[in-house]
Design a protein around this motif. Structure first.
Motif, mmCIF file in Angstrom:
data_model
loop_
_atom_site.group_PDB
_atom_site.id
_atom_site.type_symbol
_atom_site.label_atom_id
_atom_site.label_comp_id
_atom_site.label_asym_id
_atom_site.label_seq_id
_atom_site.Cartn_x
_atom_site.Cartn_y
_atom_site.Cartn_z
ATOM 1 N N CYS A 1 0.817 -1.211 0.000
ATOM 2 C CA CYS A 1 0.000 0.000 0.000
ATOM 3 C C CYS A 1 0.852 1.261 0.000
ATOM 4 O O CYS A 1 2.058 1.237 0.288
ATOM 5 N N ALA A 2 0.199 2.372 -0.339
ATOM 6 C CA ALA A 2 0.823 3.689 -0.353
ATOM 7 C C ALA A 2 -0.258 4.726 -0.106
ATOM 8 O O ALA A 2 -1.461 4.440 -0.238
ATOM 9 N N SER A 3 0.153 5.930 0.234
ATOM 10 C CA SER A 3 -0.810 6.994 0.508
ATOM 11 C C SER A 3 -1.345 7.587 -0.794
ATOM 12 O O SER A 3 -0.685 7.525 -1.843
ATOM 13 N N PRO A 4 -2.547 8.177 -0.768
ATOM 14 C CA PRO A 4 -3.073 8.872 -1.962
ATOM 15 C C PRO A 4 -2.116 9.953 -2.450
ATOM 16 O O PRO A 4 -1.984 10.162 -3.662
ATOM 17 N N ASP A 5 -1.425 10.620 -1.526
ATOM 18 C CA ASP A 5 -0.480 11.666 -1.919
ATOM 19 C C ASP A 5 0.680 11.085 -2.716
ATOM 20 O O ASP A 5 1.078 11.624 -3.748
ATOM 21 N N ARG B 1 9.833 3.892 -4.650
ATOM 22 C CA ARG B 1 10.527 3.893 -3.361
ATOM 23 C C ARG B 1 9.814 2.924 -2.422
ATOM 24 O O ARG B 1 8.603 3.022 -2.230
ATOM 25 N N TYR B 2 10.572 2.010 -1.860
ATOM 26 C CA TYR B 2 10.020 0.978 -0.986
ATOM 27 C C TYR B 2 10.497 1.206 0.439
ATOM 28 O O TYR B 2 11.688 1.376 0.697
ATOM 29 N N MET C 1 14.785 3.945 3.016
ATOM 30 C CA MET C 1 14.255 3.750 4.369
ATOM 31 C C MET C 1 14.180 2.266 4.665
ATOM 32 O O MET C 1 13.504 1.511 3.956
ATOM 33 N N VAL C 2 14.884 1.842 5.689
ATOM 34 C CA VAL C 2 14.825 0.478 6.197
ATOM 35 C C VAL C 2 14.614 0.589 7.703
ATOM 36 O O VAL C 2 15.268 1.392 8.374
ATOM 37 N N CYS C 3 13.697 -0.213 8.236
ATOM 38 C CA CYS C 3 13.405 -0.130 9.674
ATOM 39 C C CYS C 3 12.938 -1.499 10.165
ATOM 40 O O CYS C 3 12.370 -2.280 9.400
ATOM 41 N N ASN C 4 13.171 -1.777 11.450
ATOM 42 C CA ASN C 4 12.738 -3.047 12.030
ATOM 43 C C ASN C 4 11.423 -2.907 12.793
ATOM 44 O O ASN C 4 11.067 -3.783 13.571
ATOM 45 N N LEU D 1 2.565 9.334 5.332
ATOM 46 C CA LEU D 1 3.103 10.670 5.073
ATOM 47 C C LEU D 1 3.593 10.825 3.636
ATOM 48 O O LEU D 1 4.210 11.846 3.297
ATOM 49 N N GLY D 2 3.344 9.802 2.804
ATOM 50 C CA GLY D 2 3.671 9.900 1.389
ATOM 51 C C GLY D 2 5.105 9.605 1.034
ATOM 52 O O GLY D 2 5.583 10.018 -0.028
ATOM 53 N N MET D 3 5.812 8.861 1.887
ATOM 54 C CA MET D 3 7.241 8.648 1.669
ATOM 55 C C MET D 3 7.576 7.382 0.900
ATOM 56 O O MET D 3 8.745 7.083 0.693
ATOM 57 N N GLY D 4 6.585 6.594 0.482
ATOM 58 C CA GLY D 4 6.884 5.420 -0.311
ATOM 59 C C GLY D 4 5.832 4.346 -0.199
ATOM 60 O O GLY D 4 4.780 4.527 0.422
#
Length: 302
Positions: free
Chosen positions: A166-170, A188-189, A218-221, A232-235
């Protein structure tokens, strides 16, 4: 001095790694715990622990005694629980390990309902996304999400875990919605660093090739952080509906390429194989079985 209490004090000191933490666990003073262990060593005529200012080390005698003592205490606790079952009431402290995002969103209701049904059972809940060693670290049950590999542990499937892209509408308005895997690789993933080993397949391979936008990545656990970044529309993010479901329902995220969604994972309750299962563990396993159902409410929201 009671043999069982001195044995329990020693085993707890070893599992906690210090007299202070063992005292907190046993609701005793550190001085009394130290006295118990010293009395045990005097009675056995063997030093079980070498103490330094920073660490405790088991001697050879301590290593052998700890292994057998831990087994005996588990069997004794199980026996007490079995007899306690005759009175219809589960008792004791239930130690549970659970994933951070799932537990913070969806465990409070279950645990509240469980303790109302079994007021004699206390809960010690630790949130951690790593796969804890439930025997070594003294947990009764670990809740795990994924596709479990063969092991000596017993796993009870609790609920399906559906993953959605999924992704944001923005983001979609700015970058477009991918129509296939090839287009997806150009987006961008926002990658969950602990998912790769549990989610093989063409979708995951494509996402691993996704290109960063303007040199960023962006990688996060933590899935909740990634989901918020996506809103926030970042990917684009691949997350379970138990994290993303509400944002999808509120229109903050839109599902992409549903036909490429991976096979659902599973939520499992994992516990050590024992001949006698403590009543507190058995009651919890019976209670959680079917609690979320084959169509969990978070999927209905999504």
């Amino acid at each position: 001095m009671d043999k069982v209490e001195t044995m329990r004090a020693f085993v707890t000191v070893v599992s906690e790694g210090s007299f202070t933490r063992a005292a907190d666990r046993l609701a005793l003073s550190p001085q009394l715990v130290s006295k118990y262990v010293s009395h045990l060593e005097e009675r056995l005529g063997q030093r079980l622990l070498n103490r330094t200012t920073r660490k405790l080390h088991l001697t050879e005698a301590g290593l052998r005694y700890h292994e057998r003592a831990q087994q005996l205490l588990e069997e004794l606790d199980d026996l007490d629980s079995q007899v306690g079952d005759l009175g219809g009431s589960a008792q004791g402290l239930l130690r549970i390990s659970a994933p951070v995002s799932f537990a913070s969103e969806h465990l409070p209701g279950l645990l509240s309902d469980f303790q109302r049904a079994h007021p004699g059972v206390g809960i010690d809940l630790m949130l951690d996304d790593r796969k804890v060693d439930i025997v070594e670290e003294g947990f009764d049950i670990a809740l795990r999400i994924g596709r479990l590999k063969s092991s000596s542990l017993i796993a009870k499937r609790i609920a399906p875990v559906r993953l959605v892209l999924c992704a944001s509408p923005d983001y979609i308005a700015r970058c477009g919605a991918p129509a296939n895997l090839d287009e997806l690789a150009q987006h961008r993933y926002l990658r969950y660093s602990l998912m790769d080993s549990d989610n093989p397949g063409s979708l995951q391979q494509t996402l691993s090739r996704a290109q960063p936008v303007a040199g960023s990545s962006m990688v996060c656990n933590n899935g909740q952080v990634l989901m918020r970044m996506a809103t926030l529309g970042m990917g684009i993010v691949l997350q379970p509906t138990f994290i993303a479901g509400r944002a999808i329902a509120e229109g903050k995220l839109q599902i992409l390429l549903p036909e490429l969604a991976p096979e659902p994972l599973g939520l499992y309750a994992v516990y050590a194989h024992r001949k006698l299962l403590a009543s507190k563990v058995r009651c919890f396993l019976d209670f959680i079985d079917g609690y979320y159902g084959d169509s969990p409410y978070w999927d209905e929201i999504a």
